[in-house]
Design an enzyme around this catalytic site. Structure first.
Site, PDB file in Angstrom:
ATOM      1  N   ASP A 144       0.844  -1.180   0.000  1.00  0.00           N
ATOM      2  CA  ASP A 144       0.000   0.000   0.000  1.00  0.00           C
ATOM      3  C   ASP A 144       0.893   1.248   0.000  1.00  0.00           C
ATOM      4  OD1 ASP A 144      -2.256   1.636   0.415  1.00  0.00           O
ATOM      5  OD2 ASP A 144      -3.162   0.138   1.727  1.00  0.00           O
ATOM      6  N   ASP A 167      -2.918   4.668  -2.545  1.00  0.00           N
ATOM      7  CA  ASP A 167      -3.917   5.221  -1.634  1.00  0.00           C
ATOM      8  C   ASP A 167      -4.429   6.585  -2.126  1.00  0.00           C
ATOM      9  OD1 ASP A 167      -5.114   5.023   1.124  1.00  0.00           O
ATOM     10  OD2 ASP A 167      -4.001   6.889   1.418  1.00  0.00           O
ATOM     11  N   GLU A 171      -6.753   3.832  -5.701  1.00  0.00           N
ATOM     12  CA  GLU A 171      -7.984   4.099  -4.971  1.00  0.00           C
ATOM     13  C   GLU A 171      -8.534   5.438  -5.463  1.00  0.00           C
ATOM     14  OE1 GLU A 171      -9.713   4.452  -0.422  1.00  0.00           O
ATOM     15  OE2 GLU A 171      -7.761   5.280  -0.896  1.00  0.00           O
ATOM     16  N   HIS A 185     -10.970  -2.398   4.437  1.00  0.00           N
ATOM     17  CA  HIS A 185     -10.778  -1.944   5.819  1.00  0.00           C
ATOM     18  C   HIS A 185     -11.453  -0.603   6.102  1.00  0.00           C
ATOM     19  CE1 HIS A 185      -8.058   0.208   3.336  1.00  0.00           C
ATOM     20  NE2 HIS A 185      -7.814   1.051   4.314  1.00  0.00           N
ATOM     21  N   ASP A 186     -12.068   0.019   5.100  1.00  0.00           N
ATOM     22  CA  ASP A 186     -12.758   1.299   5.313  1.00  0.00           C
ATOM     23  C   ASP A 186     -14.275   1.137   5.299  1.00  0.00           C
ATOM     24  OD1 ASP A 186     -10.371   2.789   5.359  1.00  0.00           O
ATOM     25  OD2 ASP A 186     -10.379   3.005   3.178  1.00  0.00           O
TER      26      ASP A 186
HETATM   27  C1  GLC Z   1      -7.547   5.599   2.229  1.00  0.00           C
HETATM   28  C2  GLC Z   1      -7.375   4.461   3.196  1.00  0.00           C
HETATM   29  C3  GLC Z   1      -7.918   4.874   4.527  1.00  0.00           C
HETATM   30  C4  GLC Z   1      -7.128   6.082   4.994  1.00  0.00           C
HETATM   31  C5  GLC Z   1      -7.142   7.202   3.958  1.00  0.00           C
HETATM   32  C6  GLC Z   1      -6.109   8.241   4.241  1.00  0.00           C
HETATM   33  O1  GLC Z   1      -8.888   5.886   1.998  1.00  0.00           O
HETATM   34  O2  GLC Z   1      -7.972   3.311   2.688  1.00  0.00           O
HETATM   35  O3  GLC Z   1      -7.877   3.843   5.457  1.00  0.00           O
HETATM   36  O4  GLC Z   1      -7.658   6.559   6.188  1.00  0.00           O
HETATM   37  O5  GLC Z   1      -6.857   6.712   2.681  1.00  0.00           O
HETATM   38  O6  GLC Z   1      -4.822   7.745   3.978  1.00  0.00           O
END
Ligand code: GLC
Ligand code: MG
Length: 557
Positions: A97, A198, A251, A325-326
């Site tokens: 990641d 990310d 993402e 995980h979110d």
């Molecule tokens: C992404 C991650 C999340 C994190 C955010 C800031 O959305 O998946 O868990 O809090 O980025 O890095």
């Protein structure tokens, strides 16, 4: 490459919550090594690990202070190398990641900037207050509160779209972009074959940061802008693009179909695929995460198919997922964990996994894990959850209303420890874990492997994806789009057709089979009800029934 990507199954591990080998209540790398035999049983190809780099853990590792070292909570570099070797022995690759939109304010870059180093000050968005003394812009942080904090004892402010401990990096600066490529190349040398980027589509901020006029459209000022494509092509060229076997996923929250195509068309040399989130907002009331409504099934299908068909036509590529995980567990949102936990888990798996793209599954999904049943706000740890709770109170909700809102949507719902056994701490640890499990008595790996059906169903689905060309390479055509209970679609290629049918509800329902599929002209490839025979033209589906049929090619001619 498309067919290669279509054959891959990617499993997501949240290292903090997978398995605790050293009894400190936090999962670790040696814990993952211990569970490789379990992972092997699933026939997955790659594991995406959430960040385990050095971090003050203000946002569970998404606030990185050293991109080149393993945080001692999780282990050492030697542990990491052993983990990679162990996984490779079992034909499983590693995806890391990469958090490049921001770094921790403990990172030396930020610390040097604070100490007055001009070179590093240019790594961040430092701005003066407005003439009236107010913050440089009126932007909100995604975790609540303003997006600007005071830059040390200076009269400047630094931008943080997330927590104050996560300072946004200025991607206009070529030195920042070079550092990112260097980090990717460092991990490539360690045998890493996959990278997840990310929140990458918020890197494209304008040079001039301006106030938003409307809270609801504010993120358009910095999200998914054209320059993100340029940053990706450059990163691709300078790092992962040098090895065609590497798999990447970006993402991309609040992206568009058009940009999704651009990000993933092979000829653009940007990414292998992206995560989009529109389909996971269908239980928000008017786009508000903390205001839940029963999910809008027609809208869910519409969104999934909109992306599926557009990307199919343009050679784009989707990452397929319900959980991460979110997100709270999809089983709680779109299934029926009380009356049909197993069948609805299988319906969800079938519906998403056989779409066109690369499936991701999140730890615990394969045993039908559900959200924990916490009773008070102190049971939660997540920064977003805690902040949201206090903001809801401040906005006038009662403590019960605020608690119920975060209980449904908290990111901690999916972050609870993996439930290995029915022990007090779910076989995850011998000591009290950082987050408590609550339902391991009824949902755990040991029971699932002995008596359950979800795990074996996933194995069958994975096998189907890897062996059936229609699944890993076929085109897609949605069916029954207006049906209030059924999600179904055709996958087709070279005169061959495969039909996926899922009933998303706990009531039986009847559909008309497409003519060619009716009457013994097709074979059943997968059924979660052990269905043996197909009726002619009308098909009555049981509650949460999933069925996959393939047309006998002979019946075509
Ligand atoms: C992404 C991650 C999340 C994190 C955010 C800031 O959305 O998946 O868990 O809090 O980025 O890095
Ligand atoms: Mg540990």
């Amino acid at each position: 490459m498309e067919s290669e990507l279509g054959k891959k199954i990617i499993y997501q591990i949240y290292p903090r919550s997978f398995y605790d080998s050293d009894h400190d209540g936090i999962g670790d790398l040696r814990g993952i090594i211990a569970k490789v035999p379990y992972l092997k049983k699933l026939h997955i190809d790659m594991i995406w690990f959430n960040p385990f780099f050095v971090s003050p853990q203000k946002d569970n590792g998404y606030d990185i202070a050293d991109y080149y070292q393993i945080d001692s909570r999780f282990g050492t570099m030697a542990d990491f190398e052993e983990l990679v070797a162990e996984l490779h022995k079992n034909k499983i690759d590693v995806m890391l990641d990469m958090v490049f939109n921001h770094c921790s304010t403990r990172h030396p870059w930020f610390q040097k900037a604070l100490a007055g180093d001009k070179y590093y000050q240019r790594f961040f968005y430092l701005r003066s207050a407005k003439p009236d003394g107010s913050l440089p812009t009126n932007w909100q942080s995604k975790f609540g509160g303003p997006a600007w904090s005071r830059f040390g004892h200076t009269d400047k402010y630094y931008l943080h779209l997330y927590a104050p401990a996560q300072a946004d990096l200025d991607w206009h600066n070529p030195a920042v972009r070079q550092e990112a490529a260097k980090i990717v190349n460092f991990w490539r040398k360690k045998g890493v074959k996959g990278f997840r980027f990310d929140v990458f589509n918020v890197t494209g901020k304008a040079e001039q940061l301006v106030d938003s006029t409307d809270r609801n459209t504010e993120k358009q000022l910095y999200t998914d802008t054209p320059v993100v494509h340029r940053y990706l092509r450059e990163l691709n060229h300078n790092s992962f693009g040098q090895d065609p076997t590497i798999v990447t996923v970006g993402e991309m929250s609040s992206t568009t179909v058009e940009n999704s195509i651009k990000y993933t068309q092979p000829k653009n040399h940007e990414l292998s695929m992206i995560f989009t989130f529109h389909h996971l907002k269908v239980d928000y009331r008017q786009g508000n995460k903390w205001d839940s409504v029963p999910f809008d099934f027609l809208q869910l299908k519409k969104l999934l198919f909109e992306w599926q068909t557009a990307l199919d036509q343009a050679q784009g590529w989707n990452a397929l997922f319900w959980n991460n995980h979110d997100q709270p567990r999809a089983l709680n949102r779109f299934g029926d964990p009380i009356h049909y936990r197993e069948k609805s888990a299988e319906v969800l798996a079938t519906a998403i996994q056989l779409l066109r793209g690369t499936p991701f599954i999140y730890q615990g999904e394969e045993i039908g894990m559900t959200d924990p049943n916490y009773q008070q706000i102190t049971d939660y740890e997540d920064i977003e959850t805690i902040n949201a709770y206090h903001e809801l109170l401040a906005a006038g909700r009662t403590p019960t209303q605020a608690f119920n809102a975060v209980k449904q949507k908290s990111r901690d719902n999916s972050r609870t420890p993996m439930q290995w056994t029915d022990d007090k701490f779910a076989g995850f640890s011998t000591v009290k874990p950082w987050l408590l499990p609550t339902n391991q008595a009824t949902i755990n790996v040991a029971d699932e492997l002995k008596n359950g059906e979800i795990f074996t169903y996933y194995q069958r689905l994975f096998k189907l994806r890897k062996t059936e060309k229609l699944v890993y390479q076929g085109h897609i055509k949605p069916l029954w789009q207006d049906h209030p209970q059924v999600m179904g679609y055709l996958r087709y290629l070279d005169q061959q057709q495969l039909l996926v049918i899922t009933n998303f509800y706990g009531q039986a329902t009847t559909i008309n089979l497409p003519a060619a599929f009716a009457a013994a002209k097709s074979q059943i490839l997968l059924s979660n009800y052990q269905r043996q025979q197909l009726p002619t033209n009308k098909l009555t589906l049981a509650p949460f029934e999933a069925l996959v049929l393939k047309l006998n090619s002979s019946s075509f001619f």
